[in-house]
Design a protein around this motif. Structure first.
Motif, PDB file in Angstrom:
ATOM      1  N   GLU A  64     105.003  66.072 -32.733  1.00 51.33           N
ATOM      2  CA  GLU A  64     103.828  67.025 -33.132  1.00 51.33           C
ATOM      3  C   GLU A  64     102.887  66.745 -32.894  1.00 51.33           C
ATOM      4  O   GLU A  64     102.490  67.009 -33.221  1.00 51.33           O
ATOM      5  CB  GLU A  64     104.569  65.769 -34.541  1.00 51.33           C
ATOM      6  N   SER A  65     103.097  65.728 -31.733  1.00 50.52           N
ATOM      7  CA  SER A  65     102.344  65.292 -30.718  1.00 50.52           C
ATOM      8  C   SER A  65     101.805  66.927 -30.264  1.00 50.52           C
ATOM      9  O   SER A  65     100.331  67.452 -30.044  1.00 50.52           O
ATOM     10  CB  SER A  65     101.822  64.505 -29.871  1.00 50.52           C
TER      11      SER A  65
ATOM     12  N   SER B  68     100.428  69.760 -31.948  1.00 49.22           N
ATOM     13  CA  SER B  68      98.649  69.935 -32.798  1.00 49.22           C
ATOM     14  C   SER B  68      98.036  70.318 -31.041  1.00 49.22           C
ATOM     15  O   SER B  68      96.879  71.156 -31.327  1.00 49.22           O
ATOM     16  CB  SER B  68      98.054  68.453 -32.950  1.00 49.22           C
ATOM     17  N   GLU B  69      98.250  69.913 -30.369  1.00 49.45           N
ATOM     18  CA  GLU B  69      97.818  69.856 -28.896  1.00 49.45           C
ATOM     19  C   GLU B  69      98.098  71.253 -28.887  1.00 49.45           C
ATOM     20  O   GLU B  69      96.976  72.003 -28.508  1.00 49.45           O
ATOM     21  CB  GLU B  69      98.271  69.438 -27.849  1.00 49.45           C
TER      22      GLU B  69
ATOM     23  N   LYS C 190      98.137  74.096 -31.211  1.00 53.05           N
ATOM     24  CA  LYS C 190      97.221  74.132 -32.089  1.00 53.05           C
ATOM     25  C   LYS C 190      95.691  74.250 -31.501  1.00 53.05           C
ATOM     26  O   LYS C 190      94.823  75.432 -32.348  1.00 53.05           O
ATOM     27  CB  LYS C 190      97.401  73.696 -33.399  1.00 53.05           C
ATOM     28  N   ASN C 191      95.438  73.153 -31.227  1.00 56.55           N
ATOM     29  CA  ASN C 191      94.344  73.289 -30.796  1.00 56.55           C
ATOM     30  C   ASN C 191      93.342  73.621 -29.273  1.00 56.55           C
ATOM     31  O   ASN C 191      92.703  74.475 -29.569  1.00 56.55           O
ATOM     32  CB  ASN C 191      94.119  71.244 -30.140  1.00 56.55           C
TER      33      ASN C 191
ATOM     34  N   SER D 259      93.573  77.272 -32.392  1.00 60.07           N
ATOM     35  CA  SER D 259      92.095  77.230 -32.448  1.00 60.07           C
ATOM     36  C   SER D 259      90.834  78.148 -31.711  1.00 60.07           C
ATOM     37  O   SER D 259      90.033  77.745 -31.905  1.00 60.07           O
ATOM     38  CB  SER D 259      91.765  75.698 -32.500  1.00 60.07           C
TER      39      SER D 259
ATOM     40  N   TYR E 167     106.468  76.098 -36.468  1.00 55.11           N
ATOM     41  CA  TYR E 167     105.151  75.269 -36.810  1.00 55.11           C
ATOM     42  C   TYR E 167     103.954  75.615 -36.771  1.00 55.11           C
ATOM     43  O   TYR E 167     102.690  74.756 -36.848  1.00 55.11           O
ATOM     44  CB  TYR E 167     105.710  74.239 -35.173  1.00 55.11           C
TER      45      TYR E 167
END
Length: 798
Positions: free
Chosen positions: A5-6, A9-10, A12-13, A17, A273
């Motif tokens: 999950e971490s 998130s990374e 995606k960032n 993004s 994901y």
């Protein structure tokens, strides 16, 4: 799971993004950066204008003393020669980095011979123009270049080839479709090449101030003419690329970069994901294509992008026209050039080949494009096995694999693992002494996510196979003493090919259904007497196992428990009684079809082809395996999936035809019906090869219709099946196609396991049971269930 999950998130960032800033994903070019570094300041001619570029050169010399690209093994590629010469020239010009220069000279002396002789027969045009120019410019600033004696003739021939190009080609061809014009290599043109520099630059300067979007050519244009628009373009580069290294080309094609990101994420097996991000990217690209068709004079890049966009958009349900990339077939000159220079089009043809996996009925131009792409890729495979300047070894390995295993028979998880292992980061196109690479495709966090995702799923697979074996033993299905015991085979196929939102329970449902089908089918084919089979068939029709014994009782009891267990755990909106009735009905018709075929075999009855297919498409039991799993999706449709819609009928037909093509010899020996044999019986003047060809053509037709049903919303029942249920159908089709791709692997005791065993990871095995499992599972890659469903899914199983 928290680590995954971490990482999600990374990523995606770091990647998704930042998609509004796509130029940040393009790797810097040492060669082009060196050209900006030599421009003197307008205020002080003894200082560089772009000092940060000079600093980048000092900070980015590779360990071997060179600048430029490396291959998968970390070794320099041929572009390192002109890139290193350009960087040393910049350092020498500003009297800086003397140790760096010495390291670079040592590299040239030690490695130039092997790099040039290895690639001499296939040196690309950009290298022939760039390398001699860099030698001349390096010597002008006083660099003492020492090449090995054995290279003198090779270098002389390269200079001769450059002279030939400069004599034969116009500085800007009227219709330059195959490669950039000479003027895009402006910085490499020798002083003896006469033309009006000021007027030529002014005439061909782009609106952004660049010369063919090339930083190196534009830098030389500014040095030669002082054009202020060129300077503005160069200054904008450093604002866009804060790491101080500039790319080989700018502006970059934002849509192409986004397409490559989506393709790479899907290849790694972690697309689920990023479903929302991918959906938004493809929707935007679809709108862009409709409003602004792709325009470029670079045919390889144009084909690569158009075919990639077609494949990703069609897979995502968008209606796209294959004419968008098949246009080249109508251009004889382009086709002739491509055939003569196939190595330049490998990436493009690979993209075309993959796009043609998604054929719909009537798309003859896609079929032509597929045949042409296969021919081109096979030619590349035969002539460029060891040294290919246009693609990486990893991509070549991937191409070879995809040519040997068609997409319709390819297990997704095996493919994802292969993608990870081959580290597919091939350049989008080739610049001048630099590959136009994307740094995000080599993102460490994305790779780590793919690997951890694989390892997480491995742990789930071990538990699931253990549970499946326990279930099979509990109901004595693995101890029948006849036929095929395929618990491991079945689970391998299901786990390797599925990507489901409720992974665990749905995989087990499909695997259990397949095991029951295999055992029962074998019982009807080889073990049960006619009397036993009639009693069992009647019991299934009544759904009452009272009075059954022996194998019949074992089969019925396992089936009854299986149906009731699904109904208890299902998330279907159907009432429980209705769901049970629907589940029973698909099993009834399957058992009845086995009984019909058994009678045919015992009596010698020869049905018509239509009669055979009406029964055979049911007896293959593809729908019996696929439909129960769809009950675990919340159906918005009021029409239950158990009604045989076109997509289900087509799945049944594809499975039956694929089976019959590769099983006719065995089934003839067993006295069973087969469409190939029936066709030959009805057409005695034909050969067996003719009958096989006839059935293959039927299979191709049905498969195209099936793919259109899967990917498009066109159900003739006016109420389309949910996409998640369509995916179940697609996975089941691919499993059947895999088993019958080149032979009947399902009936083989060793064929598939031998292939699986190649992927063993010995260090993960602690017990004999886990050893056996890992010989299979180490080649699976599958994402974990969505985060909110993980605990629920495991609870449902236990």
């Amino acid at each position: 799971m928290e680590s995954i999950e971490s990482l999600v998130s990374e990523v995606k960032n770091d990647i998704f993004s930042e998609l509004d800033n796509v130029h940040a994903f393009v790797s810097p070019s040492a060669y082009d950066t060196a050209w900006l570094a030599i421009i003197p300041s307008q205020d002080n001619q003894n200082c560089p204008m772009f000092k940060v570029c000079l600093e980048w050169i000092l900070e980015n010399q590779k360990e071997g003393g060179f600048w430029g690209e490396t291959n998968e093994e970390g070794l320099p590629t041929i572009d390192a020669l002109p890139a290193t010469l350009a960087c040393m020239r910049a350092l020498k010009l500003w009297n800086s980095g003397h140790p760096n220069i010495q390291s670079g000279l040592s590299f040239i002396h030690a490695k130039a011979e092997i790099l040039l002789k290895t690639n001499y027969q296939s040196l690309p045009r950009w290298f022939i123009l760039t390398f001699p120019a860099m030698i001349e410019l390096a010597e002008e600033v006083g660099l003492d270049l020492v090449f090995p004696p054995g290279l003198r003739c090779v270098i002389a021939n390269i200079f001769l080839k450059r002279h030939h190009i400069l004599q034969m080609q116009e500085i800007v061809e009227e219709e330059s479709l195959y490669f950039p014009p000479l003027l895009s290599h402006f910085e490499t043109l020798p002083p003896s090449y006469y033309y009006d520099r000021q007027e030529t630059v002014k005439q061909h300067l782009s609106s952004d101030g660049s010369l063919f979007q090339s930083p190196s050519a534009t830098a030389h244009a500014f040095l030669s003419t002082g054009n202020i628009d060129c300077l503005k373009y160069l200054q904008s580069l450093l604002l866009k690329f804060p790491n101080n290294g500039v790319p080989a080309k700018y502006p970059v094609d934002g849509d192409l970069i986004k397409l490559c990101i989506v393709d790479h994420v899907q290849g790694l097996g972690v697309a689920e994901y990023f479903d929302q991000e991918i959906e938004e990217i493809l929707a935007q690209i679809y709108r862009n294509q409709r409003n602004d068709p792709i325009v470029t004079n670079n045919v390889p890049v144009k084909l690569f992008k158009e075919a990639l966009a077609f494949r990703l958009l069609r897979m995502n349900g968008h209606r796209v026209n294959p004419g968008g990339f098949c246009w080249f077939l109508k251009e004889p000159k382009i086709v002739a050039y491509m055939e003569k220079n196939s190595e330049q089009f490998i990436s493009a043809m690979y993209s075309v080949y993959r796009a043609t996996d998604l054929l719909f009925p009537g798309e003859t131009e896609l079929e032509e494009a597929r045949s042409f792409a296969i021919k081109m890729l096979q030619n590349s495979k035969n002539t460029n096995n060891d040294h290919n300047l246009f693609i990486s070894k990893g991509l070549q390995n991937l191409i070879n694999y995809e040519l040997s295993v068609p997409w319709s028979a390819r297990l997704d998880r095996l493919y994802h693992r292969r993608w990870i292992e081959e580290n597919q980061i091939s350049p989008l196109s080739i610049g001048k002494a630099s590959f136009y690479r994307m740094s995000c495709l080599d993102n460490k966090k994305l790779k780590q996510l793919a690997v951890q995702n694989y390892e997480f799923q491995q742990s789930i697979y071990i538990q699931e196979l253990e549970e499946l074996k326990g279930w099979s033993k509990k109901w004595r299905l693995s101890e029948m003493g006849f036929g095929r015991e395929k618990t491991v085979y079945t689970y391998f196929a299901v786990a390797s090919c599925s990507c489901l939102p409720y992974n665990s329970i749905m995989r087990l449902v499909i695997a259990k259904a397949a095991i029951i089908v295999t055992v029962a089918d074998d019982f009807y084919d080889m073990e049960g007497s006619l009397h036993e089979l009639e009693i069992l068939t009647d019991a299934v029709k009544r759904w009452d196992g009272e009075g059954l014994k022996g194998h019949s009782k074992t089969i019925f009891d396992a089936l009854d428990d299986f149906v009731n267990d699904i109904a208890a755990k299902s998330q279907s909106q159907q009432p429980g009684a209705t769901l049970v009735a629907n589940l029973k009905e698909i099993w009834r018709e399957t058992f009845v079809s086995w009984m019909v075929e058994r009678r045919w075999s015992l009596t010698g009855y020869i049905p018509s082809m239509d009669e055979y297919l009406a029964t055979g498409c049911t007896s293959i039991a593809a729908h019996t395996i696929a439909l129960p799993a769809t009950t675990f999706f919340n159906q918005n449709s009021s029409t239950p999936p158990f009604k045989h819609r076109n997509i289900t009928k087509l799945l049944m037909a594809v499975a039956r035809l694929a089976n019959d093509i590769h099983s006719y010899q065995k089934e003839e020996a067993d006295g069973k019906m087969n469409l190939v044999l029936l066709h030959l019986h009805q057409h005695p003047n034909l050969s067996i090869e003719d009958s096989v060809t006839y059935v293959k053509q039927m299979l191709e037709t049905k498969r195209k219709e099936f793919m259109e049903q899967v990917l498009m919303d066109i159900d003739s029942d006016h109420e389309d099946m949910a996409r998640s249920c369509k995916k179940i159908h697609l996975y089941c089709m691919k499993v059947f196609q895999m088993f019958f791709n080149s032979a009947n692997l399902f009936d083989s005791e060793t064929a598939l396991l031998e292939d699986i065993n190649k992927e063993e990871e010995e260090e993960e095995k602690e017990q004999r049971y886990i050893q056996d499992f890992h010989s299979m599972s180490s080649c699976w890659i599958s994402p974990p269930p969505p985060h909110e469903h993980t605990n629920k899914t495991r609870d449902q199983i236990t």
